[in-house]
Motif scaffolding. Structure first.
Motif, PDB file in Angstrom:
ATOM      1  N   THR A 166       0.835  -1.196   0.000  1.00  0.00           N
ATOM      2  CA  THR A 166       0.000   0.000   0.000  1.00  0.00           C
ATOM      3  C   THR A 166       0.873   1.251   0.000  1.00  0.00           C
ATOM      4  O   THR A 166       1.935   1.281   0.632  1.00  0.00           O
ATOM      5  N   GLN A 167       0.403   2.278  -0.707  1.00  0.00           N
ATOM      6  CA  GLN A 167       1.108   3.557  -0.782  1.00  0.00           C
ATOM      7  C   GLN A 167       0.831   4.396   0.467  1.00  0.00           C
ATOM      8  O   GLN A 167       0.065   3.995   1.345  1.00  0.00           O
ATOM      9  N   ASP A 168       1.439   5.589   0.530  1.00  0.00           N
ATOM     10  CA  ASP A 168       1.284   6.440   1.719  1.00  0.00           C
ATOM     11  C   ASP A 168      -0.149   6.934   1.916  1.00  0.00           C
ATOM     12  O   ASP A 168      -0.526   7.329   3.015  1.00  0.00           O
ATOM     13  N   ASP A 169      -0.974   6.910   0.854  1.00  0.00           N
ATOM     14  CA  ASP A 169      -2.375   7.311   0.997  1.00  0.00           C
ATOM     15  C   ASP A 169      -3.301   6.112   1.135  1.00  0.00           C
ATOM     16  O   ASP A 169      -4.523   6.252   1.088  1.00  0.00           O
ATOM     17  N   GLY A 170      -2.718   4.918   1.309  1.00  0.00           N
ATOM     18  CA  GLY A 170      -3.521   3.715   1.507  1.00  0.00           C
ATOM     19  C   GLY A 170      -3.865   2.956   0.247  1.00  0.00           C
ATOM     20  O   GLY A 170      -4.453   1.868   0.316  1.00  0.00           O
ATOM     21  N   ALA A 171      -3.535   3.512  -0.926  1.00  0.00           N
ATOM     22  CA  ALA A 171      -3.844   2.833  -2.185  1.00  0.00           C
ATOM     23  C   ALA A 171      -2.991   1.577  -2.340  1.00  0.00           C
ATOM     24  O   ALA A 171      -1.812   1.569  -2.004  1.00  0.00           O
ATOM     25  N   ILE A 172      -3.602   0.514  -2.864  1.00  0.00           N
ATOM     26  CA  ILE A 172      -2.846  -0.686  -3.204  1.00  0.00           C
ATOM     27  C   ILE A 172      -1.966  -0.358  -4.407  1.00  0.00           C
ATOM     28  O   ILE A 172      -2.452   0.114  -5.431  1.00  0.00           O
ATOM     29  N   GLY A 173      -0.679  -0.582  -4.285  1.00  0.00           N
ATOM     30  CA  GLY A 173       0.224  -0.212  -5.361  1.00  0.00           C
ATOM     31  C   GLY A 173       1.459  -1.093  -5.407  1.00  0.00           C
ATOM     32  O   GLY A 173       1.494  -2.172  -4.809  1.00  0.00           O
ATOM     33  N   ARG A 199      -9.059  -4.739   3.947  1.00  0.00           N
ATOM     34  CA  ARG A 199     -10.389  -4.852   4.570  1.00  0.00           C
ATOM     35  C   ARG A 199     -10.292  -5.276   6.028  1.00  0.00           C
ATOM     36  O   ARG A 199     -11.092  -4.829   6.858  1.00  0.00           O
ATOM     37  N   ASP A 200      -9.328  -6.127   6.344  1.00  0.00           N
ATOM     38  CA  ASP A 200      -9.140  -6.553   7.736  1.00  0.00           C
ATOM     39  C   ASP A 200      -8.805  -5.376   8.637  1.00  0.00           C
ATOM     40  O   ASP A 200      -9.017  -5.446   9.859  1.00  0.00           O
ATOM     41  N   GLU A 201      -8.246  -4.294   8.037  1.00  0.00           N
ATOM     42  CA  GLU A 201      -7.946  -3.078   8.804  1.00  0.00           C
ATOM     43  C   GLU A 201      -9.094  -2.073   8.738  1.00  0.00           C
ATOM     44  O   GLU A 201      -8.938  -0.918   9.109  1.00  0.00           O
ATOM     45  N   ASN A 202     -10.264  -2.549   8.269  1.00  0.00           N
ATOM     46  CA  ASN A 202     -11.474  -1.712   8.142  1.00  0.00           C
ATOM     47  C   ASN A 202     -11.253  -0.508   7.230  1.00  0.00           C
ATOM     48  O   ASN A 202     -11.794   0.577   7.462  1.00  0.00           O
ATOM     49  N   LYS A 203     -10.459  -0.721   6.177  1.00  0.00           N
ATOM     50  CA  LYS A 203     -10.217   0.316   5.184  1.00  0.00           C
ATOM     51  C   LYS A 203     -10.864  -0.084   3.862  1.00  0.00           C
ATOM     52  O   LYS A 203     -11.203  -1.250   3.640  1.00  0.00           O
ATOM     53  N   ILE A 204     -11.015   0.888   2.982  1.00  0.00           N
ATOM     54  CA  ILE A 204     -11.579   0.652   1.662  1.00  0.00           C
ATOM     55  C   ILE A 204     -10.451   0.378   0.677  1.00  0.00           C
ATOM     56  O   ILE A 204      -9.555   1.206   0.513  1.00  0.00           O
ATOM     57  N   PRO A 205     -10.459  -0.762  -0.006  1.00  0.00           N
ATOM     58  CA  PRO A 205      -9.413  -1.038  -0.998  1.00  0.00           C
ATOM     59  C   PRO A 205      -9.589  -0.167  -2.252  1.00  0.00           C
ATOM     60  O   PRO A 205     -10.696  -0.071  -2.791  1.00  0.00           O
ATOM     61  N   PHE A 206      -8.512   0.462  -2.678  1.00  0.00           N
ATOM     62  CA  PHE A 206      -8.553   1.233  -3.921  1.00  0.00           C
ATOM     63  C   PHE A 206      -7.171   1.232  -4.545  1.00  0.00           C
ATOM     64  O   PHE A 206      -6.172   0.922  -3.894  1.00  0.00           O
ATOM     65  N   VAL A 207      -7.130   1.555  -5.838  1.00  0.00           N
ATOM     66  CA  VAL A 207      -5.874   1.531  -6.587  1.00  0.00           C
ATOM     67  C   VAL A 207      -5.791   2.758  -7.492  1.00  0.00           C
ATOM     68  O   VAL A 207      -6.805   3.408  -7.769  1.00  0.00           O
ATOM     69  N   HIS A 208      -4.579   3.058  -7.942  1.00  0.00           N
ATOM     70  CA  HIS A 208      -4.353   4.073  -8.969  1.00  0.00           C
ATOM     71  C   HIS A 208      -3.607   3.395 -10.112  1.00  0.00           C
ATOM     72  O   HIS A 208      -2.535   2.832  -9.889  1.00  0.00           O
TER      73      HIS A 208
END
Length: 237
Positions: A166-173, A199-208
């Motif tokens: 994950t990147q510094d903004d939480g994006a999967i990268g 998801r286990d960290e209760n975050k929304i998965p997203f990508v760029h």
């Protein structure tokens, strides 16, 4: 309520729109926050000193521009309509534009076919050497992300062959598979593992993803990601 929590409360009202900036505020030192109408400006530091902006108003964005100073060179997750306003009177040194894609809450049903594990700090040099984005990342950034972010990898005979972080903004990268191991489902398995860990960290998965990267776009959309908007990172001179 302190200013940071007040700003987060505003941003969470449009969580999908602002997921990048929310994650950044929660995980990195912030030196400046301000609400201007319904807009927000945030300045903080990860690998660079970044300016994040949440806005839907040209008038409010013009006020935000007046809050910038000569030190504010690097901008993150900026929408196309904002760029002419923010860069007026300045030259763009570099710019990276991508499509932001967000996955729904539907669970990924597919199971990994290959054994996945976490990355280690000792993998950082190999990841950097095999990156296509050396102009935008650094070894210290990779080390920080392995240490504090979510990671997944596949090894073959102890050799690192596929990975993501994950990147510094939480994006999967950082998704990468060594050329000789492609078309074997490794990228898909790494992505599935990262989605579930986020998801286990209760975050929304997203990508760029850069739109011309057809293979990565196809993989992301096959896993349930949907196109959200085009966003850019850039540095002004």
């Amino acid at each position: 309520m302190d200013q940071k929590n007040k700003i987060l409360e505003i941003l969470i009202k449009n969580k999908i729109d602002n997921i990048n900036i929310i994650n950044f505020i929660e995980n990195y030192p912030i030196c400046y926050l301000e609400q201007i109408g319904d807009s927000v400006i945030v300045k903080g530091t990860s690998d660079r000193n970044w300016v994040y902006i949440s806005s839907k108003s040209e008038e409010e964005l013009k006020i935000i521009k007046s809050r910038l100073n000569y030190k504010d060179k690097n901008f993150a997750i900026i929408e196309d309509w904002m760029i002419p306003i923010l860069t007026k009177g300045n030259k763009i040194k570099w710019r990276l534009s991508t499509m932001k894609l967000v996955i729904s809450n539907i669970k990924v049903i597919a199971k990994s076919k290959h054994s996945v594990s976490k990355l280690a700090v000792c993998d950082s040099k190999f990841i950097y050497e095999n990156s296509n984005y050396k102009d935008f990342i650094s070894m210290p950034y990779i080390i920080e992300r392995i240490t504090n972010g979510v990671s997944s990898c596949i090894r073959y005979m102890d050799k690192l062959i596929a990975w993501g972080i994950t990147q510094d903004d939480g994006a999967i990268g950082f998704l990468h598979v060594l050329p000789e191991y492609r078309k074997m489902g490794y990228a898909r398995d790494v992505m599935i593992d990262l989605i579930n860990k986020v998801r286990d960290e209760n975050k929304i998965p997203f990508v760029h993803i850069e739109e011309e990267n057809e293979k990565s776009m196809k993989l992301a959309m096959s896993l349930g990601f949907k196109k959200d908007r085009v966003v850019s990172w850039f540095e002004i001179e």
